[in-house]
Design a protein around this motif. Structure first.
Motif, short mmCIF file in Angstrom:
data_model
loop_
_atom_site.label_atom_id
_atom_site.label_comp_id
_atom_site.label_asym_id
_atom_site.label_seq_id
_atom_site.Cartn_x
_atom_site.Cartn_y
_atom_site.Cartn_z
N LYS A 205 52.17 40.92 37.62
CA LYS A 205 52.71 41.06 36.27
C LYS A 205 52.91 42.51 35.88
O LYS A 205 53.31 42.81 34.77
N GLY A 206 52.54 43.45 36.77
CA GLY A 206 52.73 44.87 36.49
C GLY A 206 51.54 45.54 35.80
O GLY A 206 51.58 46.73 35.54
N ILE A 207 50.49 44.79 35.51
CA ILE A 207 49.31 45.34 34.85
C ILE A 207 48.57 46.29 35.79
O ILE A 207 47.96 47.26 35.38
N CYS A 208 48.63 45.98 37.09
CA CYS A 208 47.88 46.75 38.09
C CYS A 208 48.34 48.21 38.19
O CYS A 208 47.57 49.07 38.64
N ILE A 209 49.53 48.52 37.75
CA ILE A 209 50.05 49.89 37.81
C ILE A 209 49.16 50.83 37.00
O ILE A 209 48.98 51.98 37.36
N GLN B 101 37.83 52.18 46.35
CA GLN B 101 39.11 51.55 46.00
C GLN B 101 39.20 50.17 46.62
O GLN B 101 38.57 49.87 47.63
N LYS B 102 39.98 49.30 46.00
CA LYS B 102 40.16 47.93 46.48
C LYS B 102 41.65 47.64 46.58
O LYS B 102 42.45 48.25 45.89
N ARG B 103 42.02 46.67 47.42
CA ARG B 103 43.43 46.37 47.64
C ARG B 103 43.73 44.93 47.24
O ARG B 103 42.99 44.00 47.56
N CYS B 104 44.83 44.77 46.53
CA CYS B 104 45.33 43.45 46.17
C CYS B 104 46.46 43.10 47.12
O CYS B 104 47.42 43.87 47.26
N GLN B 105 46.37 41.95 47.77
CA GLN B 105 47.39 41.55 48.73
C GLN B 105 48.66 41.07 48.03
O GLN B 105 49.76 41.22 48.58
N ILE B 106 48.55 40.54 46.85
CA ILE B 106 49.71 40.04 46.12
C ILE B 106 50.51 41.21 45.53
O ILE B 106 51.72 41.30 45.70
N CYS B 107 49.81 42.12 44.85
CA CYS B 107 50.47 43.27 44.21
C CYS B 107 50.80 44.37 45.23
O CYS B 107 51.59 45.26 44.93
N GLU B 108 50.18 44.30 46.41
CA GLU B 108 50.37 45.28 47.48
C GLU B 108 50.09 46.70 47.00
O GLU B 108 50.91 47.60 47.14
N ILE B 109 48.89 46.88 46.39
CA ILE B 109 48.54 48.17 45.82
C ILE B 109 47.02 48.37 45.91
O ILE B 109 46.26 47.41 45.86
N PHE B 110 46.61 49.62 46.08
CA PHE B 110 45.19 49.97 46.00
C PHE B 110 44.88 50.31 44.56
O PHE B 110 45.63 51.06 43.92
N ILE B 111 43.79 49.72 44.03
CA ILE B 111 43.43 49.98 42.65
C ILE B 111 41.98 50.41 42.55
O ILE B 111 41.16 50.12 43.42
N LYS B 112 41.67 51.11 41.48
CA LYS B 112 40.29 51.49 41.15
C LYS B 112 39.84 50.49 40.09
O LYS B 112 40.24 50.57 38.93
N GLY C 48 35.75 44.96 39.23
CA GLY C 48 35.63 43.53 39.49
C GLY C 48 36.08 43.13 40.88
O GLY C 48 36.60 43.93 41.65
N LEU C 49 35.86 41.85 41.21
CA LEU C 49 36.29 41.31 42.50
C LEU C 49 37.69 40.71 42.45
O LEU C 49 38.26 40.42 43.48
N TRP C 50 38.21 40.51 41.26
CA TRP C 50 39.50 39.85 41.08
C TRP C 50 40.51 40.82 40.49
O TRP C 50 40.17 41.64 39.64
N CYS C 51 41.75 40.73 40.91
CA CYS C 51 42.80 41.63 40.43
C CYS C 51 43.05 41.40 38.94
O CYS C 51 43.20 40.24 38.51
N PRO C 52 43.10 42.48 38.15
CA PRO C 52 43.33 42.31 36.71
C PRO C 52 44.75 41.84 36.40
O PRO C 52 45.02 41.36 35.31
N CYS C 53 45.62 41.95 37.36
CA CYS C 53 47.03 41.63 37.17
C CYS C 53 47.35 40.18 37.51
O CYS C 53 47.84 39.42 36.70
N CYS C 54 47.04 39.80 38.75
CA CYS C 54 47.44 38.47 39.22
C CYS C 54 46.27 37.50 39.38
O CYS C 54 46.48 36.31 39.56
N GLY C 55 45.04 38.00 39.33
CA GLY C 55 43.88 37.14 39.45
C GLY C 55 43.49 36.82 40.88
O GLY C 55 42.60 36.01 41.13
N TYR C 56 44.14 37.46 41.85
CA TYR C 56 43.84 37.21 43.26
C TYR C 56 42.61 38.01 43.67
O TYR C 56 42.34 39.07 43.12
#
Length: 82
Positions: free
Chosen positions: A4-8, A25-36, A39-47
């Motif tokens: 949804k673009g929140i991960c940016i 740092q952690k990586r989201c496979q759906i958003c294809e981005i490393f984020i700081k 949590g264990l779940w992506c704030p953007c897509c929930g993956y």
């Protein structure tokens, strides 16, 4: 589950001198981005976020760094009471 673009907002810069996973740092496979993110779940897509590398070479690097950190830790004194 789509990006949804929140991960940016949480996008992580590549660290100098250490690996991405070693620096937290952690990586989201759906958003294809490393984020700081804490949590264990992506704030953007929930993956579920990846916290360890999949590549054998980078796994070995992370293990070596972790072992080095344990060896450098100061000794812990335990006091036993009767």
């Amino acid at each position: 589950m789509t990006c949804k673009g929140i991960c940016i907002r949480h996008k992580a810069q590549k660290p100098v001198g250490s690996g991405r996973y070693a620096s937290g740092q952690k990586r989201c496979q759906i958003c294809e981005i490393f984020i700081k993110w804490d949590g264990l779940w992506c704030p953007c897509c929930g993956y579920r976020l990846r916290t360890k590398p999949r590549n054998l070479k980078y796994k070995a690097k992370l293990r070596a760094k972790a072992a080095k950190m344990v060896d450098e830790a100061p000794p812990v004194l335990t006091v036993r009471r009767k």
